[in-house]
Design an enzyme around this catalytic site. Sequence first.
Site, PDB file in Angstrom:
ATOM      1  N   HIS A 128       0.872  -1.169   0.000  1.00  0.00           N
ATOM      2  CA  HIS A 128       0.000   0.000   0.000  1.00  0.00           C
ATOM      3  C   HIS A 128       0.912   1.224   0.000  1.00  0.00           C
ATOM      4  CE1 HIS A 128      -2.882   2.929   1.631  1.00  0.00           C
ATOM      5  NE2 HIS A 128      -3.831   2.101   1.217  1.00  0.00           N
ATOM      6  N   TYR A 129       0.399   2.367  -0.384  1.00  0.00           N
ATOM      7  CA  TYR A 129       1.255   3.560  -0.426  1.00  0.00           C
ATOM      8  C   TYR A 129       1.603   4.094   0.960  1.00  0.00           C
ATOM      9  CZ  TYR A 129      -2.974   6.369   0.326  1.00  0.00           C
ATOM     10  OH  TYR A 129      -4.122   6.899   0.845  1.00  0.00           O
TER      11      TYR A 129
END
EC number: 3.1.15.-
Length: 182
Positions: A128-129
Amino acid sequence: MPFDKQNLIWIDLEMTGLDPEKERIIEIATIVTDKNLNILAEGPVLAVHQSDELLNKMNDWCQKTHSENGLIERVKASKLTERAAELQTLDFLKKWVPKGASPICGNSIAQDKRFLVKYMPDLADYFHYRHLDVSTLKELAARWKPEILEGFKKENTHLALDDIRESIKELAYYREHFMKLD
């Protein structure tokens, strides 16, 4: 084997230095925990081969630390490329967490992420970022409640798997003594 989007991927890299434009990855390890920081599985611990020329250019701290902990010898003996290490790590992670679900977890994790983006881009894209960086809590504790810093001591072996285990324990410590979620 609990494949779950709530599982957390913990990662640590050891590198020949801090600049991803000049330095390279020499070790990678991963651990998957559940959302409560219980270890579910340890991934492969992989020494990544790098040239003697690159290893000889490491600064004094890296030379001393990675000689004393045996990593330089493991790197020299390794046949693994960064790509092979990346693929083995991804094969492990795909059994535990869907792509894009887990933030990248660890200590000073932005540094590791810089190297992943440069040398292991498929692995970098698996996260995920967001980042779950334990060092953020350490910095906040130092400013808001410095006395609790005395309660957690690290071994500092600078081996990737040991560093991850310590990061998980450190986050659990801050959860209990700093965040007080109960």
